[in-house]
Write a protein that holds these residues in place. Structure first.
Motif, short mmCIF file in Angstrom:
data_model
loop_
_atom_site.label_atom_id
_atom_site.label_comp_id
_atom_site.label_asym_id
_atom_site.label_seq_id
_atom_site.Cartn_x
_atom_site.Cartn_y
_atom_site.Cartn_z
N GLN A 88 52.23 29.87 64.64
CA GLN A 88 53.43 30.57 65.08
C GLN A 88 54.49 30.48 63.99
OE1 GLN A 88 55.44 28.97 68.54
NE2 GLN A 88 56.66 30.81 68.80
N LEU A 89 55.14 31.60 63.73
CA LEU A 89 56.25 31.62 62.79
C LEU A 89 57.48 31.07 63.52
CD1 LEU A 89 57.19 34.48 60.39
CD2 LEU A 89 58.93 33.19 61.60
N ILE A 90 58.04 29.98 63.00
CA ILE A 90 59.17 29.31 63.64
C ILE A 90 60.50 29.75 63.02
CG2 ILE A 90 60.24 27.07 64.13
CD1 ILE A 90 57.58 27.70 65.64
N SER A 91 60.56 29.75 61.68
CA SER A 91 61.83 30.08 61.02
C SER A 91 61.56 30.66 59.64
CB SER A 91 62.70 28.83 60.91
OG SER A 91 62.06 27.84 60.11
N ARG A 92 62.64 31.15 59.03
CA ARG A 92 62.54 31.77 57.71
C ARG A 92 63.59 31.16 56.79
NH1 ARG A 92 65.70 34.60 60.91
NH2 ARG A 92 67.54 35.69 60.13
N HIS A 93 63.30 31.20 55.50
CA HIS A 93 64.23 30.75 54.48
C HIS A 93 64.11 31.71 53.29
CE1 HIS A 93 65.37 27.66 51.19
NE2 HIS A 93 66.44 28.29 51.61
N TRP A 94 65.20 32.41 52.98
CA TRP A 94 65.20 33.39 51.90
C TRP A 94 66.16 32.97 50.79
CZ3 TRP A 94 61.85 37.18 51.40
CH2 TRP A 94 61.26 37.76 52.53
N LEU A 95 65.78 33.27 49.55
CA LEU A 95 66.68 33.21 48.40
C LEU A 95 66.75 34.61 47.83
CD1 LEU A 95 65.45 29.94 46.65
CD2 LEU A 95 67.54 30.25 47.99
N ILE A 96 67.94 35.18 47.82
CA ILE A 96 68.15 36.55 47.36
C ILE A 96 69.08 36.48 46.15
CG2 ILE A 96 68.96 38.85 48.01
CD1 ILE A 96 68.69 37.73 51.01
N VAL B 38 69.50 32.58 52.98
CA VAL B 38 69.47 32.96 54.39
C VAL B 38 68.42 32.10 55.09
CG1 VAL B 38 69.02 34.83 56.02
CG2 VAL B 38 70.12 35.33 53.83
N GLN B 39 68.85 31.43 56.16
CA GLN B 39 67.93 30.65 56.97
C GLN B 39 68.15 31.02 58.43
OE1 GLN B 39 67.44 26.42 55.98
NE2 GLN B 39 68.90 26.73 54.33
N GLY B 40 67.08 31.01 59.19
CA GLY B 40 67.25 31.34 60.60
C GLY B 40 65.96 31.20 61.37
N VAL B 41 66.12 31.29 62.67
CA VAL B 41 64.99 31.18 63.58
C VAL B 41 64.25 32.52 63.62
CG1 VAL B 41 64.35 30.84 66.00
CG2 VAL B 41 66.13 29.42 64.95
N GLY B 42 62.93 32.47 63.48
CA GLY B 42 62.10 33.66 63.62
C GLY B 42 62.41 34.76 62.62
N VAL B 43 61.91 35.95 62.93
CA VAL B 43 62.15 37.16 62.14
C VAL B 43 62.40 38.30 63.10
CG1 VAL B 43 60.86 36.48 60.06
CG2 VAL B 43 59.64 37.60 61.94
N VAL B 44 63.37 39.12 62.82
CA VAL B 44 63.77 40.25 63.67
C VAL B 44 63.75 39.89 65.16
CG1 VAL B 44 63.22 42.04 61.96
CG2 VAL B 44 61.44 41.35 63.58
#
Length: 122
Positions: A41-49, A59-65
């Motif tokens: 299961q995808l729990i969270s995301r972490h992006w570097l832009i 950007v960090q957060g729970v889930g996607v869309v």
């Protein structure tokens, strides 16, 4: 090597971009494929832009869309999201935190990809 494979397709959204005010809009479609033998299961995301001026957003957060999808072995999950840059081009990379049914967590890497409008590709 992770059993989760991430692939990306990007699209420059000219209709929503406003170059005169340094607003460049991109959509990106991510496919997350479970090539392992256990559900995850995808729990969270972490992006570097990073934009062309080396300005970084994290950007960090729970889930996607708004979802935390369960991905069974052999299945994949696809979603589309977007990002706004202050420069015409940029780079994105990151990771998804995944969890197995047994509670084990691991990171699935999102490979570095470029945000480039079609007219800028040589």
């Amino acid at each position: 090597m992770s059993a989760i494979q991430v692939s990306v397709k990007t699209t420059y959204i000219a209709a929503q971009s406003q170059p005169l005010v340094n607003r460049y809009v991109y959509a990106y479609t991510i496919t997350i494929a479970n090539q392992g033998d256990v559900p995850a299961q995808l729990i969270s995301r972490h992006w570097l832009i990073t934009d062309a001026n080396e300005k970084r957003q994290e950007v960090q957060g729970v889930g996607v869309v708004g979802e935390q999808p369960h991905i069974n072995p052999g299945d994949s999950y696809t979603y589309t999201s977007g990002v706004i840059l202050e420069t015409e081009t940029g780079l994105m990379q990151g990771s998804y935190q995944m969890r197995t049914e047994t509670g084990e967590t691991f990171d699935a890497e999102i490979p570095l990809f470029a945000l480039v409008p079609p007219h800028a590709i040589h």
